[in-house]
Scaffold this active site. Structure first.
Site, PDB file in Angstrom:
ATOM      1  N   CYS A  63       0.838  -1.197   0.000  1.00 39.83           N
ATOM      2  CA  CYS A  63       0.000   0.000   0.000  1.00 39.83           C
ATOM      3  C   CYS A  63       0.883   1.261   0.000  1.00 39.83           C
ATOM      4  O   CYS A  63       1.608   1.506  -0.951  1.00 39.83           O
ATOM      5  CB  CYS A  63      -0.978  -0.025   1.168  1.00 39.83           C
ATOM      6  SG  CYS A  63      -2.348   1.142   0.978  1.00 39.83           S
ATOM      7  N   HIS A 104      -3.578  -5.510   1.219  1.00 42.00           N
ATOM      8  CA  HIS A 104      -3.423  -5.777   2.645  1.00 42.00           C
ATOM      9  C   HIS A 104      -3.851  -7.221   2.921  1.00 42.00           C
ATOM     10  O   HIS A 104      -4.800  -7.727   2.327  1.00 42.00           O
ATOM     11  CB  HIS A 104      -4.297  -4.832   3.467  1.00 42.00           C
ATOM     12  CG  HIS A 104      -3.836  -3.419   3.477  1.00 42.00           C
ATOM     13  ND1 HIS A 104      -2.663  -3.036   4.090  1.00 42.00           N
ATOM     14  CD2 HIS A 104      -4.379  -2.293   2.946  1.00 42.00           C
ATOM     15  CE1 HIS A 104      -2.512  -1.724   3.942  1.00 42.00           C
ATOM     16  NE2 HIS A 104      -3.540  -1.258   3.250  1.00 42.00           N
TER      17      HIS A 104
END
Length: 498
Positions: A344, A442
């Site tokens: 991310c 994630h």
């Protein structure tokens, strides 16, 4: 009629989240229709969950409530955590209501501008859960006896009142002074809320329980509240709700190491303790692999003894990039020759350029150079991506050999474009070179094939033979349920009529 049990605490990090998850699993397995609830959470460890009234759109909730819903065997939704505050530095937080951002405000302004709306959303979410479920196990936040907050304490005092909840009060004996903490908390609670306390729970106890007998007897005599459980000190392996368990920006800590593997045979994965770190729970599966030590280090720490590096997520990519530059981290990372993974915001940091950086940064510069380890450019705008995803895995680079399907979630501002043709091992918007992987996914290391391939690559780079085994054989949910089994719920259940 719905029954609500509020798990409150004498302080933060006393084990409330684990107790709630354990009770949810234990009660669900006994046939009770149970769901978790937390009116308001402050955490940068968030997870995508189904938005209220939709099967296809997603919002953000605290990772603890996501885990608790899974423990209860229900689909996580934004009703399980209707208000989420995500600190972003400089005493400011992003406010999310029903899973969606509504603004960035300093702490004091939250109560002036958003608290009324937040309370309405929390009550509405609770009522929807109550209409469909037999039992709600709610989690408080911090201490239930904060004198300066109790007139606007949404997760504790307000929840106890609008949910007509019975309360279990949890104290942490490892910190010391648990009897004083429990006694003092009861004394400082609003009288109507104190009357709701059905029992006390002492958490994280090491040693012979009989040594507590005199103290337990006197505590019960002084307060009139029974001690319903003394839980052993054990980490079931659930994700941490917030960053309190992590070191600050100037300290280091190591996770893993209780596996019997000698340090001379272990490998070290260095994870950078970004100033605005978010979703550090992505590292948890690695720390449970035998022979792996996850060293969470400040930006100015050495990488010379690391066998791999992970850059986790950040709430503010641009400002963390500037902080890493100031600490000289970029030079050390570019000199590092082992496997590197960016997740991310960490992925964005690894790229060539951040465009529209002034939307993220407290500074005025609109374009910032990244570390240049992967040929990608990220452009920030006002839109935010929140979704659960499944990605076909085509192993390459640091996860060469991985295959199957990786399931997780994406929560990010900005879109990333790959500048030239390279392998995309975790689907669109991922990229890999021979030793660097960038992805928005994630939960990446929760996928066994990805985790195994990465750990194999780390041991190969270190020139060490990997020990056998692959982490815990018992589900973290089941381990939490075993801990919660030490709580005698009979008296609380008798009071509620559940």
């Amino acid at each position: 009629m719905t029954t609500t049990l509020l798990i409150a605490g004498t302080a933060s990090h006393v084990g409330k989240s684990t107790v709630v998850a354990g009770l949810c699993r234990r009660l669900a397995e006994s046939g009770i229709d149970v769901v978790p609830f937390k009116a308001q959470t402050m955490s940068n460890n968030a997870h995508a969950a189904v938005s209220v009234g939709s099967d296809t759109s997603y919002g953000e909730i605290g990772v603890a409530q996501y885990v608790q819903a899974r423990a209860a065997g229900v689909v996580p939704t934004t009703d399980h955590n209707p208000v989420l505050l995500k600190p972003r530095g400089d005493a400011e937080s992003q406010v999310l209501i029903d899973g969606r951002p509504v603004g960035h405000v300093p702490a004091g302004e939250y109560y002036e501008r958003h608290w009324g709306r937040a309370r309405e959303a929390a009550v509405a979410a609770y009522e929807r859960l109550a209409a469909d479920n037999e039992l709600i196990v709610a989690e408080g936040a911090g201490s239930i006896a904060e004198l300066n907050l109790r007139h606007r304490d949404l997760a504790n005092v307000e929840t106890a009142r609008f949910a007509d909840a019975e309360i279990l009060l949890v104290g942490d004996i490892e910190r010391g002074g648990v009897f004083a903490s429990l006694y003092g908390t009861l004394e400082l609670m609003p009288e109507d809320v104190r009357d709701r306390v059905a029992g006390l729970v002492i958490n994280k106890f090491r040693g012979d329980r009989s040594l507590l007998t005199d103290g337990l007897d006197e505590l019960e005599a002084r307060t009139g509240v029974p001690v319903l459980g003394v839980l052993p000190h054990e980490d079931p392996g659930l994700p941490e709700e917030d960053s309190l368990s992590l070191p600050d920006n100037t300290a280091s800590t190591v996770r893993g190491g209780n596996d019997g593997v000698a340090e001379s045979r272990a490998v070290t994965i260095a994870a950078v303790r970004l100033p605005r770190l978010s979703n550090a729970t992505d590292l948890d599966p690695l720390s449970r692999v035998p022979g792996v030590r996850v060293a969470i280090r400040p930006p100015d720490a050495t990488l010379s003894d690391a066998d791999a590096v992970v850059l986790p997520g950040t709430k503010n990519t641009a400002d963390d990039l500037l902080a890493l530059r100031e600490a000289g981290f970029g030079e050390r990372l570019r000199a590092f020759d082992g496997p590197i993974v960016g997740i991310c915001g960490g992925y964005q940091l690894l790229g060539r350029t951040l465009l529209g950086a002034s939307r993220e940064s407290t500074g005025e510069r609109d374009s910032l150079d990244g570390f240049g380890l992967v040929p990608v450019v990220t452009r920030f705008d006002d839109e935010k991506t929140i979704r659960q995803v499944s990605r076909t895995v085509a192993g390459a680079g640091p996860i060469d050999g991985a295959s199957g399907t990786a399931r997780g979630y994406e929560i990010h501002a900005g879109e990333t474009r790959v500048a030239r043709s390279l392998p995309a091992p975790i689907g669109p918007n991922s990229v890999a070179t021979d030793r660097v992987l960038g992805t928005y996914l994630h939960g990446l290391f929760h996928t066994a094939s990805v985790r195994e391939a990465f750990v194999d690559a780390v041991f190969e780079h270190a020139g060490r033979e990997r020990p056998g085994g692959d982490g815990r054989s018992v589900s973290p949910f089941d381990r939490a349920a075993e801990l919660a089994g030490e709580i005698d719920l009979t008296q609380a259940i008798d009071r509620t009529g559940c």
